[in-house]
Design a protein around this motif. Structure first.
Motif, short mmCIF file in Angstrom:
data_model
loop_
_atom_site.label_atom_id
_atom_site.label_comp_id
_atom_site.label_asym_id
_atom_site.label_seq_id
_atom_site.Cartn_x
_atom_site.Cartn_y
_atom_site.Cartn_z
N TYR A 111 0.87 -1.17 0.00
CA TYR A 111 0.00 0.00 0.00
C TYR A 111 0.91 1.23 0.00
O TYR A 111 1.93 1.24 0.70
CB TYR A 111 -0.90 0.03 1.24
CG TYR A 111 -1.93 -1.05 1.28
CD1 TYR A 111 -1.70 -2.24 1.98
CD2 TYR A 111 -3.15 -0.91 0.62
CE1 TYR A 111 -2.65 -3.25 2.02
CE2 TYR A 111 -4.11 -1.91 0.66
CZ TYR A 111 -3.86 -3.06 1.35
OH TYR A 111 -4.80 -4.06 1.40
N TRP A 112 0.49 2.24 -0.76
CA TRP A 112 1.34 3.43 -0.92
C TRP A 112 0.62 4.67 -0.44
O TRP A 112 -0.59 4.82 -0.62
CB TRP A 112 1.70 3.62 -2.39
CG TRP A 112 2.63 2.58 -2.93
CD1 TRP A 112 2.27 1.33 -3.36
CD2 TRP A 112 4.03 2.69 -3.10
NE1 TRP A 112 3.39 0.65 -3.78
CE2 TRP A 112 4.49 1.46 -3.63
CE3 TRP A 112 4.97 3.69 -2.85
CZ2 TRP A 112 5.83 1.22 -3.92
CZ3 TRP A 112 6.30 3.45 -3.15
CH2 TRP A 112 6.72 2.24 -3.67
N GLY A 113 1.39 5.58 0.13
CA GLY A 113 0.87 6.90 0.40
C GLY A 113 0.95 7.77 -0.84
O GLY A 113 1.42 7.33 -1.89
N GLN A 114 0.46 9.00 -0.72
CA GLN A 114 0.44 9.91 -1.86
C GLN A 114 1.79 10.58 -2.11
O GLN A 114 2.02 11.13 -3.18
CB GLN A 114 -0.63 10.99 -1.64
CG GLN A 114 -2.04 10.45 -1.67
CD GLN A 114 -2.37 9.80 -3.00
OE1 GLN A 114 -2.23 10.41 -4.04
NE2 GLN A 114 -2.82 8.55 -2.97
N GLY A 115 2.65 10.54 -1.12
CA GLY A 115 3.97 11.12 -1.28
C GLY A 115 4.07 12.52 -0.71
O GLY A 115 3.08 13.25 -0.61
N THR A 116 5.29 12.87 -0.33
CA THR A 116 5.58 14.22 0.16
C THR A 116 6.89 14.70 -0.45
O THR A 116 7.86 13.93 -0.55
CB THR A 116 5.65 14.24 1.71
OG1 THR A 116 5.84 15.57 2.18
CG2 THR A 116 6.78 13.37 2.25
N GLN A 117 6.89 15.95 -0.89
CA GLN A 117 8.05 16.48 -1.60
C GLN A 117 9.14 16.91 -0.61
O GLN A 117 8.87 17.62 0.36
CB GLN A 117 7.64 17.69 -2.45
CG GLN A 117 8.79 18.38 -3.17
CD GLN A 117 9.35 17.54 -4.30
OE1 GLN A 117 8.61 17.01 -5.11
NE2 GLN A 117 10.67 17.45 -4.38
N VAL A 118 10.34 16.48 -0.89
CA VAL A 118 11.53 16.93 -0.16
C VAL A 118 12.45 17.60 -1.17
O VAL A 118 12.82 16.98 -2.19
CB VAL A 118 12.25 15.76 0.53
CG1 VAL A 118 13.59 16.22 1.10
CG2 VAL A 118 11.38 15.17 1.62
N THR A 119 12.79 18.84 -0.89
CA THR A 119 13.69 19.58 -1.78
C THR A 119 14.87 20.07 -0.97
O THR A 119 14.69 20.75 0.05
CB THR A 119 12.97 20.78 -2.42
OG1 THR A 119 11.82 20.31 -3.14
CG2 THR A 119 13.89 21.51 -3.38
N VAL A 120 16.07 19.74 -1.45
CA VAL A 120 17.30 20.14 -0.77
C VAL A 120 18.05 21.10 -1.68
O VAL A 120 18.46 20.73 -2.79
CB VAL A 120 18.18 18.92 -0.43
CG1 VAL A 120 19.41 19.37 0.37
CG2 VAL A 120 17.38 17.88 0.34
N SER A 121 18.22 22.32 -1.22
CA SER A 121 18.91 23.33 -2.02
C SER A 121 20.40 23.32 -1.71
O SER A 121 20.82 23.04 -0.60
CB SER A 121 18.32 24.70 -1.74
OG SER A 121 18.54 25.06 -0.40
N SER A 122 21.19 23.66 -2.73
CA SER A 122 22.65 23.65 -2.56
C SER A 122 23.14 25.00 -2.07
O SER A 122 22.41 25.97 -2.02
CB SER A 122 23.31 23.29 -3.88
OG SER A 122 22.91 24.19 -4.88
#
Length: 122
Positions: A111-122
């Motif tokens: 079963y999968w969740g909808q997802g959550t965005q992770v953004t890592v800036s340099s």
């Protein structure tokens, strides 16, 4: 049926930390393995971390070993992913998964969740 909802994504600078959480509802997942996968833009979805139903064993992708920690609270139907020393290449949508069995190279049922965005800036 299991519904999984992820929390905790966001924007962070390189070297920073984020903690993702995922809570299951619909039925207990206390006998399921749980895990996290991610998908970066233009790339295939990949395994990140997994934890057995008992919490006794954990598994990690080589790319996150030593930086990420997966844990769970069984009676809260919740799994966590503590992400430290984040790198720009960790940028992706992170998905929570509940399954009979989760190992780095295979799963049995999911079963999968909808997802959550992770953004890592340099």
């Amino acid at each position: 049926q299991v519904q999984l909802v992820e929390f905790g994504g966001g924007l962070v600078q390189a070297g920073g930390s984020l903690r993702l959480s995922c809570t299951a509802s619909g039925r207990t997942v206390s006998r399921d393995d749980m895990g996290w996968y991610r998908q970066a833009l233009g790339k295939n979805r990949e395994f990140v971390a997994g934890i057995t139903w008992s919490g006794d064993s954990t598994y990690y992708a080589d790319s996150v070993k030593g930086r990420f920690t997966i844990s769970r609270v069984i009676d809260k139907n919740t799994v966590y992913l503590q992400m430290n020393s984040l790198k720009p290449e960790d940028t992706a949508i992170y998905y929570c998964v509940s399954a009979k069995l989760i190992r780095p190279t295979y799963r049995v049922g999911d079963y999968w969740g909808q997802g959550t965005q992770v953004t890592v800036s340099s």
